[in-house]
Design a protein around this motif. Structure first.
Motif, PDB file in Angstrom:
ATOM      1  N   PHE A  74       0.808  -1.229   0.000  1.00  0.00           N
ATOM      2  CA  PHE A  74       0.000   0.000   0.000  1.00  0.00           C
ATOM      3  C   PHE A  74       0.839   1.277   0.000  1.00  0.00           C
ATOM      4  CE2 PHE A  74      -3.009  -2.870   2.549  1.00  0.00           C
ATOM      5  CZ  PHE A  74      -3.702  -3.265   1.420  1.00  0.00           C
ATOM      6  N   GLY A 133       2.528   5.375  12.159  1.00  0.00           N
ATOM      7  CA  GLY A 133       1.937   4.528  11.124  1.00  0.00           C
ATOM      8  C   GLY A 133       0.819   3.688  11.708  1.00  0.00           C
ATOM      9  N   GLY A 134       0.378   2.708  10.916  1.00  0.00           N
ATOM     10  CA  GLY A 134      -0.736   1.871  11.340  1.00  0.00           C
ATOM     11  C   GLY A 134      -0.380   0.963  12.503  1.00  0.00           C
ATOM     12  N   ALA A 135       0.870   0.517  12.542  1.00  0.00           N
ATOM     13  CA  ALA A 135       1.262  -0.387  13.625  1.00  0.00           C
ATOM     14  C   ALA A 135       1.150   0.335  14.967  1.00  0.00           C
ATOM     15  CB  ALA A 135       2.682  -0.896  13.391  1.00  0.00           C
ATOM     16  N   ASN A 138      -2.507   0.676  15.847  1.00  0.00           N
ATOM     17  CA  ASN A 138      -3.059  -0.581  16.357  1.00  0.00           C
ATOM     18  C   ASN A 138      -2.582  -0.852  17.785  1.00  0.00           C
ATOM     19  OD1 ASN A 138      -4.560  -1.149  14.075  1.00  0.00           O
ATOM     20  ND2 ASN A 138      -3.003  -2.450  13.142  1.00  0.00           N
ATOM     21  N   HIS A 174      -3.599  -7.745  10.071  1.00  0.00           N
ATOM     22  CA  HIS A 174      -2.206  -7.318   9.892  1.00  0.00           C
ATOM     23  C   HIS A 174      -1.294  -7.939  10.946  1.00  0.00           C
ATOM     24  CE1 HIS A 174       1.277  -4.532   9.638  1.00  0.00           C
ATOM     25  NE2 HIS A 174       1.045  -4.771   8.368  1.00  0.00           N
ATOM     26  N   THR A 227     -10.973  -5.827   9.992  1.00  0.00           N
ATOM     27  CA  THR A 227     -10.101  -5.108   9.055  1.00  0.00           C
ATOM     28  C   THR A 227     -10.932  -4.598   7.885  1.00  0.00           C
ATOM     29  OG1 THR A 227      -8.324  -6.605   9.672  1.00  0.00           O
ATOM     30  CG2 THR A 227      -7.952  -5.245   7.718  1.00  0.00           C
ATOM     31  N   GLY A 229     -10.111  -3.676   4.540  1.00  0.00           N
ATOM     32  CA  GLY A 229      -9.072  -3.677   3.504  1.00  0.00           C
ATOM     33  C   GLY A 229      -7.871  -4.465   3.975  1.00  0.00           C
ATOM     34  N   THR A 231      -4.465  -6.668   4.117  1.00  0.00           N
ATOM     35  CA  THR A 231      -3.215  -6.414   3.400  1.00  0.00           C
ATOM     36  C   THR A 231      -3.053  -7.351   2.202  1.00  0.00           C
ATOM     37  OG1 THR A 231      -2.382  -5.995   5.616  1.00  0.00           O
ATOM     38  CG2 THR A 231      -0.773  -5.958   3.837  1.00  0.00           C
ATOM     39  N   ASP A 256      -9.325  -1.851  11.889  1.00  0.00           N
ATOM     40  CA  ASP A 256      -8.045  -1.534  11.255  1.00  0.00           C
ATOM     41  C   ASP A 256      -8.342  -1.187   9.795  1.00  0.00           C
ATOM     42  OD1 ASP A 256      -5.598  -1.351  10.101  1.00  0.00           O
ATOM     43  OD2 ASP A 256      -4.839  -3.282  10.829  1.00  0.00           O
ATOM     44  N   ALA A 258      -6.361   0.767   7.952  1.00  0.00           N
ATOM     45  CA  ALA A 258      -5.102   1.447   7.620  1.00  0.00           C
ATOM     46  C   ALA A 258      -5.095   1.884   6.161  1.00  0.00           C
ATOM     47  CB  ALA A 258      -3.917   0.532   7.916  1.00  0.00           C
ATOM     48  N   ASP A 285      -4.293   5.083   7.872  1.00  0.00           N
ATOM     49  CA  ASP A 285      -2.989   5.657   7.512  1.00  0.00           C
ATOM     50  C   ASP A 285      -3.122   6.681   6.399  1.00  0.00           C
ATOM     51  OD1 ASP A 285      -1.492   4.238   9.293  1.00  0.00           O
ATOM     52  OD2 ASP A 285      -0.662   2.821   7.843  1.00  0.00           O
ATOM     53  N   HIS A 287      -0.465   7.730   4.980  1.00  0.00           N
ATOM     54  CA  HIS A 287       0.606   7.372   4.035  1.00  0.00           C
ATOM     55  C   HIS A 287       0.273   6.136   3.203  1.00  0.00           C
ATOM     56  CE1 HIS A 287       2.880   4.953   7.403  1.00  0.00           C
ATOM     57  NE2 HIS A 287       1.940   4.223   6.868  1.00  0.00           N
ATOM     58  N   LYS A 288      -1.005   5.804   3.175  1.00  0.00           N
ATOM     59  CA  LYS A 288      -1.426   4.750   2.251  1.00  0.00           C
ATOM     60  C   LYS A 288      -2.317   5.421   1.198  1.00  0.00           C
ATOM     61  CE  LYS A 288      -0.641   0.617   4.987  1.00  0.00           C
ATOM     62  NZ  LYS A 288       0.077   1.122   6.166  1.00  0.00           N
TER      63      LYS A 288
HETATM   64  C1  LIG Z   1      -4.344  -3.521   7.313  1.00  0.00           C
HETATM   65  C2  LIG Z   1      -3.051  -2.939   7.807  1.00  0.00           C
HETATM   66  N1  LIG Z   1      -2.953  -2.553   9.089  1.00  0.00           N
HETATM   67  C3  LIG Z   1      -1.826  -2.021   9.601  1.00  0.00           C
HETATM   68  C4  LIG Z   1      -0.711  -1.854   8.814  1.00  0.00           C
HETATM   69  C5  LIG Z   1       0.538  -1.282   9.407  1.00  0.00           C
HETATM   70  O1  LIG Z   1       0.696   0.009   8.964  1.00  0.00           O
HETATM   71  P1  LIG Z   1       2.131   0.729   8.967  1.00  0.00           P
HETATM   72  O2  LIG Z   1       2.938   0.034   7.950  1.00  0.00           O
HETATM   73  O3  LIG Z   1       1.785   2.129   8.628  1.00  0.00           O
HETATM   74  O4  LIG Z   1       2.681   0.601  10.348  1.00  0.00           O
HETATM   75  C6  LIG Z   1      -0.764  -2.228   7.445  1.00  0.00           C
HETATM   76  C7  LIG Z   1       0.407  -2.063   6.576  1.00  0.00           C
HETATM   77  O5  LIG Z   1       0.387  -2.370   5.416  1.00  0.00           O
HETATM   78  C8  LIG Z   1      -1.956  -2.793   6.946  1.00  0.00           C
HETATM   79  O6  LIG Z   1      -2.056  -3.200   5.676  1.00  0.00           O
END
Ligand SMILES: Cc1ncc(COP(=O)(O)O)c(C=O)c1O
Length: 453
Positions: A74, A133-135, A138, A174, A227, A229, A231, A256, A258, A285, A287-288
């Motif tokens: 992404f 970021g997404g991590a 979460n 994720h 979730t 979407g 990954t 989630d 993201a 996110d 940045h996605k």
């Molecule tokens: C569904 C999902 N959640 C969380 C994340 C983690 O995001 P980040 O890479 O910004 O930490 C991703 C990363 O691709 C993701 O696809």
């Protein structure tokens, strides 16, 4: 003015990139010996010289994520406004930990987050913060959910709970949740894998069954992660059904989103996120799919009081809590020192407007549809189902890894390999650039079909 020069550089780069190789061909030793031979840091070098050398390395030695035929994870193409924002943020270097040191930056972020928070259907006084970021978002969700479910967790720790707290997600969720379970002390076995249906969506019946069984066995279910979407395959879990179960079972409902969360600003696509407005917390996110440079995550939570409890901190060098409605961001986030992350979303939104942004997202969705249809016409088999622009596909007898290696070495496109539902290998192509055109897709599909023939 210097920004117009930066714009020229950016535009030249964007018009050149389609003609560059997408995938680099380089060995680690080559880069390491190049760096060793030029940069021992014993003497100062002219900045112009170093910058042009760094640009040369970036042009040659990286997957060109902003290439219109980069169909990878992404990682987006970026808008000039968001690039400019990152430069401004670095130049003024505001510290966003406390409100009083950066009132303008803090309020710009708050203003931007309030706009998106309302789109997600969060209440007026919900908490919202930019994350790395997404991590991190979460992680924030798990820490806040634990704090709400087990008020003693913050002071006494998990070992005083008299049972093991459990989180429910799917195999498609994720991988950050595995690390989070480890980091928080829940332990990786606290993650319960709920079954998925043939479209890789969480099965609500299995969720209910697992929660009931875990309670009977003395575990402490506290959170469900849906979730929006995924990954691997872009699946969107049945958010409404999950929400109903969470209310009934008194579980925290985290979404989630993201990548897929950006669809909420499109009048055409937001229907696919129905149910997200009931979430206790959301990861999204910028940045996605909002097409801004790394790293810009966001964490939204309807329980601002619990966020404040989870991230409270008191130190003699810290400003006291301010009077009035203003909170210092360090009290609602894992981070202390924090970059002005939100400016890139603010500037891009202000520049392109909500409808301009929705247009970019809808364009990529349309390109995803075009890709899906032309692959099917060319005899490829689509193995995932999603309304989002992510297509997983294969054909009889395909050696996925060998095919991908050829695809990349011939500079046709960048795609990745995925194992759908955990086993069948397939190709994964996600439209991540608002610059991808139908002509790009037609060419890629015809080249791929030739290669596979
Ligand atoms: C569904 C999902 N959640 C969380 C994340 C983690 O995001 P980040 O890479 O910004 O930490 C991703 C990363 O691709 C993701 O696809």
């Amino acid at each position: 003015m210097v920004f117009s020069q930066l714009k020229d550089v950016f535009e030249t780069l964007q018009s050149d990139i389609p003609n560059w190789p997408i995938t680099p061909c380089v060995r680690v030793e080559e880069i390491q010996s190049y760096l060793r031979s030029r940069y021992d840091f014993t003497q100062a070098l002219p900045l112009d010289q170093v910058v042009s050398d760094v640009e040369k390395m970036l042009r040659s030695w990286q997957v060109q994520i902003t290439h219109p035929r980069y169909f990878g994870l992404f990682n987006p193409s970026v808008t000039f406004a968001s690039v400019l924002a990152d430069t401004l943020a670095a130049m003024y270097n505001p510290q966003l930990a406390a409100w009083r040191t950066s009132p303008a930056a803090n309020e710009i972020e708050r203003h931007t987050l309030s706009w998106l928070s309302a789109k997600f259907g969060m209440p007026l006084h919900a908490s919202a913060t930019f994350t790395s970021g997404g991590a991190e978002a979460n992680l924030s969700a798990v820490v806040v959910a634990l704090t709400r479910a087990f008020p003693e967790y913050g002071e006494e720790g998990l070992h005083r709970l008299g049972g093991c707290p459990t989180i429910y997600l799917t195999r498609e969720s994720h991988h950050s949740f595995n690390k989070i379970a480890h980091i928080t002390g829940l332990g990786r076995r606290a993650l319960r894998t709920v079954a998925t249906d043939y479209n890789l969506k969480m099965d609500p019946a299995d969720l209910s069954t697992q929660v009931t069984q875990d309670r009977q066995n003395g575990f402490l279910p506290f959170m469900v992660t849906g979730t929006a979407g995924t990954t691997a395959a872009g699946a969107i879990d049945p958010l409404r059904d999950l929400s109903t179960i969470c209310r009934r079972e008194n579980l925290w409902f985290h979404v989630d989103a993201a990548w897929g969360g950006a669809a909420v600003i499109s009048p055409l696509l937001k229907i696919h996120l129905a149910g997200i407005e009931t979430a206790d917390s959301i990861t999204c996110d910028a940045h996605k799919w909002f097409s801004v440079p790394m790293g810009a995550g966001m964490f939204f939570c309807r329980h601002a009081d619990v966020v404040a409890e989870a991230f409270r901190a008191d130190a003699p060098y810290m400003p006291r809590k301010m009077a009035g409605p203003v909170n210092d961001p360090y009290t609602s986030s894992v981070q202390w020192s924090r970059r002005f992350i939100g400016l890139k979303l603010f500037l891009a939104l202000a520049r392109y407007g909500e409808s301009g942004y929705a247009g970019m997202i809808e364009h990529q969705t349309k390109m995803g549809d075009v890709l899906r249809e032309s692959l099917q016409k060319a005899g490829w088999r689509i193995v995932n189902r999603t309304p989002l622009p992510l297509v997983c596909f294969t054909r009889e007898g395909l050696d996925t890894s060998a095919f991908l290696a050829e695809l990349q070495s011939r500079q046709i496109a960048w795609m990745s390999e995925v194992r759908i539902g955990g086993d069948t290998p397939a190709l994964r192509a996600c439209i991540t650039s608002f610059r991808t055109t139908e002509a790009d897709i037609d060419w890629v599909v015809s080249e791929m079909s030739r290669l596979a023939a």
